[in-house]
Design a protein around this motif. Structure first.
Motif, PDB file in Angstrom:
ATOM      1  N   SER A 141      -6.643  -0.122  16.446  1.00 52.45           N
ATOM      2  CA  SER A 141      -6.316  -1.392  17.102  1.00 52.45           C
ATOM      3  C   SER A 141      -6.264  -1.177  18.603  1.00 52.45           C
ATOM      4  O   SER A 141      -5.850  -0.113  19.078  1.00 52.45           O
ATOM      5  CB  SER A 141      -4.956  -1.916  16.624  1.00 52.45           C
ATOM      6  OG  SER A 141      -4.969  -2.191  15.245  1.00 52.45           O
ATOM      7  N   ARG A 183      -8.118  -7.781  17.060  1.00 53.15           N
ATOM      8  CA  ARG A 183      -8.071  -6.549  17.853  1.00 53.15           C
ATOM      9  C   ARG A 183      -8.113  -5.285  17.006  1.00 53.15           C
ATOM     10  O   ARG A 183      -7.810  -4.203  17.498  1.00 53.15           O
ATOM     11  CB  ARG A 183      -6.804  -6.556  18.717  1.00 53.15           C
ATOM     12  CG  ARG A 183      -6.746  -7.748  19.665  1.00 53.15           C
ATOM     13  CD  ARG A 183      -5.522  -7.726  20.534  1.00 53.15           C
ATOM     14  NE  ARG A 183      -5.411  -8.944  21.338  1.00 53.15           N
ATOM     15  CZ  ARG A 183      -4.396  -9.225  22.140  1.00 53.15           C
ATOM     16  NH1 ARG A 183      -3.399  -8.363  22.251  1.00 53.15           N
ATOM     17  NH2 ARG A 183      -4.371 -10.352  22.826  1.00 53.15           N
ATOM     18  N   THR A 184      -8.495  -5.427  15.736  1.00 50.49           N
ATOM     19  CA  THR A 184      -8.487  -4.279  14.834  1.00 50.49           C
ATOM     20  C   THR A 184      -9.818  -4.151  14.103  1.00 50.49           C
ATOM     21  O   THR A 184     -10.412  -5.148  13.689  1.00 50.49           O
ATOM     22  CB  THR A 184      -7.357  -4.411  13.793  1.00 50.49           C
ATOM     23  OG1 THR A 184      -6.105  -4.516  14.472  1.00 50.49           O
ATOM     24  CG2 THR A 184      -7.325  -3.212  12.859  1.00 50.49           C
ATOM     25  N   TRP A 243      -3.738  -9.381  15.184  1.00 50.01           N
ATOM     26  CA  TRP A 243      -4.194  -8.151  14.536  1.00 50.01           C
ATOM     27  C   TRP A 243      -5.664  -8.219  14.148  1.00 50.01           C
ATOM     28  O   TRP A 243      -6.425  -7.285  14.397  1.00 50.01           O
ATOM     29  CB  TRP A 243      -3.335  -7.886  13.305  1.00 50.01           C
ATOM     30  CG  TRP A 243      -3.690  -6.637  12.567  1.00 50.01           C
ATOM     31  CD1 TRP A 243      -3.226  -5.376  12.798  1.00 50.01           C
ATOM     32  CD2 TRP A 243      -4.598  -6.524  11.464  1.00 50.01           C
ATOM     33  NE1 TRP A 243      -3.782  -4.481  11.919  1.00 50.01           N
ATOM     34  CE2 TRP A 243      -4.636  -5.162  11.079  1.00 50.01           C
ATOM     35  CE3 TRP A 243      -5.375  -7.437  10.760  1.00 50.01           C
ATOM     36  CZ2 TRP A 243      -5.422  -4.699  10.032  1.00 50.01           C
ATOM     37  CZ3 TRP A 243      -6.165  -6.982   9.713  1.00 50.01           C
ATOM     38  CH2 TRP A 243      -6.187  -5.623   9.359  1.00 50.01           C
ATOM     39  N   GLY A 246      -1.927  -7.093   8.882  1.00 50.33           N
ATOM     40  CA  GLY A 246      -1.346  -6.148   9.822  1.00 50.33           C
ATOM     41  C   GLY A 246       0.023  -5.651   9.406  1.00 50.33           C
ATOM     42  O   GLY A 246       0.471  -4.590   9.860  1.00 50.33           O
ATOM     43  N   SER A 290      -0.236  -2.335   7.949  1.00 50.59           N
ATOM     44  CA  SER A 290      -0.826  -1.292   8.781  1.00 50.59           C
ATOM     45  C   SER A 290       0.254  -0.476   9.475  1.00 50.59           C
ATOM     46  O   SER A 290       1.420  -0.870   9.548  1.00 50.59           O
ATOM     47  CB  SER A 290      -1.763  -1.909   9.820  1.00 50.59           C
ATOM     48  OG  SER A 290      -1.034  -2.711  10.730  1.00 50.59           O
ATOM     49  N   PRO A 316       0.661   2.200  12.991  1.00 47.59           N
ATOM     50  CA  PRO A 316       0.026   2.871  14.126  1.00 47.59           C
ATOM     51  C   PRO A 316       0.126   4.386  14.004  1.00 47.59           C
ATOM     52  O   PRO A 316       1.049   4.913  13.391  1.00 47.59           O
ATOM     53  CB  PRO A 316       0.836   2.361  15.325  1.00 47.59           C
ATOM     54  CG  PRO A 316       2.164   1.973  14.761  1.00 47.59           C
ATOM     55  CD  PRO A 316       1.889   1.486  13.378  1.00 47.59           C
ATOM     56  N   THR A 326       1.243  -1.246  20.266  1.00 45.21           N
ATOM     57  CA  THR A 326       0.505  -1.431  19.013  1.00 45.21           C
ATOM     58  C   THR A 326       1.177  -2.481  18.143  1.00 45.21           C
ATOM     59  O   THR A 326       0.512  -3.307  17.515  1.00 45.21           O
ATOM     60  CB  THR A 326       0.406  -0.099  18.255  1.00 45.21           C
ATOM     61  OG1 THR A 326      -0.200   0.883  19.104  1.00 45.21           O
ATOM     62  CG2 THR A 326      -0.439  -0.249  17.008  1.00 45.21           C
TER      63      THR A 326
END
Length: 279
Positions: free
Chosen positions: A80, A163-164, A160, A119, A122, A124, A153
């Motif tokens: 991301s 940008r992922t 999300w 997200g 998810s 980071p 992040t």
């Protein structure tokens, strides 16, 4: 929704169905057929067959039901970026794939705009699956050492999907789980769950996946990541397969080579539950 299948007194089968959004026996209708095809996907077909065997509605279903349940030996990683403006949602979801080695297949995946709830699963940073300390503790250490990156992040979550980029990592190794039905506390159909087998187990970390996530992060000026389940070394999959293996007899498989259910040759399983290998 199909809630039950049983042998009819006059031959063939009776199939109980009800509207998916309504519960209770008063909404159930009964269909009758000489032959029935099960094609509810690996999860739906397995759950129905487990329930029919556990309740002795179809007691002759093979004891192999749930064996060789596959996950495509999979890992979901990605990267991301908090840089703006950027929008990775534009375009086809999956347009390419590559093989870093003979057993590993990786597909870059983009999610549509508004898919930001994904997200929440998810995480980071990428932390190797090997080490003396628990993986969650090592991940916490990375977050403490890089607090600004960690906070940035998390700030990506409202955007999300834009940008992922996800990398879906799949392997053809011969590993599997054993799936079984767990009854609910308050009745109902229960759910499928699984346990590792004595044979080769599903990987909880794929080095090729971590390398790709880091390269992907470098290319978009972002941070590599994975799924929250990796904290506890629990693999996550987007491809649930198998559980109704093919075999010549009921001791070897749930269905025969013609996809007929052993013990009930007029029931046919024609979906991913009969896929017998990681792809």
């Amino acid at each position: 929704t199909v809630t039950a299948i049983r042998e009819a007194p006059a031959g063939g089968f009776e199939v109980d169905i009800r509207p998916t959004d309504k519960a209770g026996r008063r909404h159930v209708r009964i269909l009758r057929a000489g032959q029935v095809v099960l094609a509810a996907g690996a999860y739906g077909t397995q759950l129905l067959l487990h329930e029919m065997r556990d309740t002795e509605t179809l007691p002759h279903i093979s004891p192999r039901l749930g064996a060789l349940t596959r996950t495509n030996s999979e890992a979901l990683v990605g990267a991301s970026t908090y840089r703006t403006p950027v929008d990775f949602t534009r375009g086809v979801a999956i347009t390419s794939s590559f093989y870093p080695n003979a057993h590993t297949h990786i597909e870059p995946v983009r999610y549509g705009k508004g898919s930001n709830s994904m997200g929440l699963m998810s995480l980071p940073f990428q932390v190797p699956g090997t080490g003396r300390l628990p993986r969650w503790l090592r991940h916490l250490g990375v977050a403490v050492r890089h607090p600004i990156v960690f906070v940035r992040t998390l700030a990506v979550l409202p955007h999300w999907s834009e940008r992922t980029i996800i990398a879906l990592v799949m392997q053809s190794h011969d590993n599997s789980l054993r799936a079984f039905r767990k009854r609910g506390r308050f009745g109902g159909r229960g759910r499928l769950t699984s346990r590792p087998t004595d044979k080769r187990q599903n990987p909880t970390w794929i080095p090729e996946g971590q390398e790709v996530a880091e390269l992907l992060a470098d290319s978009i000026d972002g941070t590599p990541g994975g799924t929250i389940s990796q904290l506890f070394d629990i693999p996550m999959t987007a491809h649930f397969l198998g559980g109704c293996p093919i075999g010549a007899t009921s001791d070897q498989g749930v269905v025969d080579p013609y996809h007929r259910l052993h013990g009930y040759p007029d029931l046919h399983v024609v979906d991913g539950s009969a896929v017998s290998a990681n792809l």
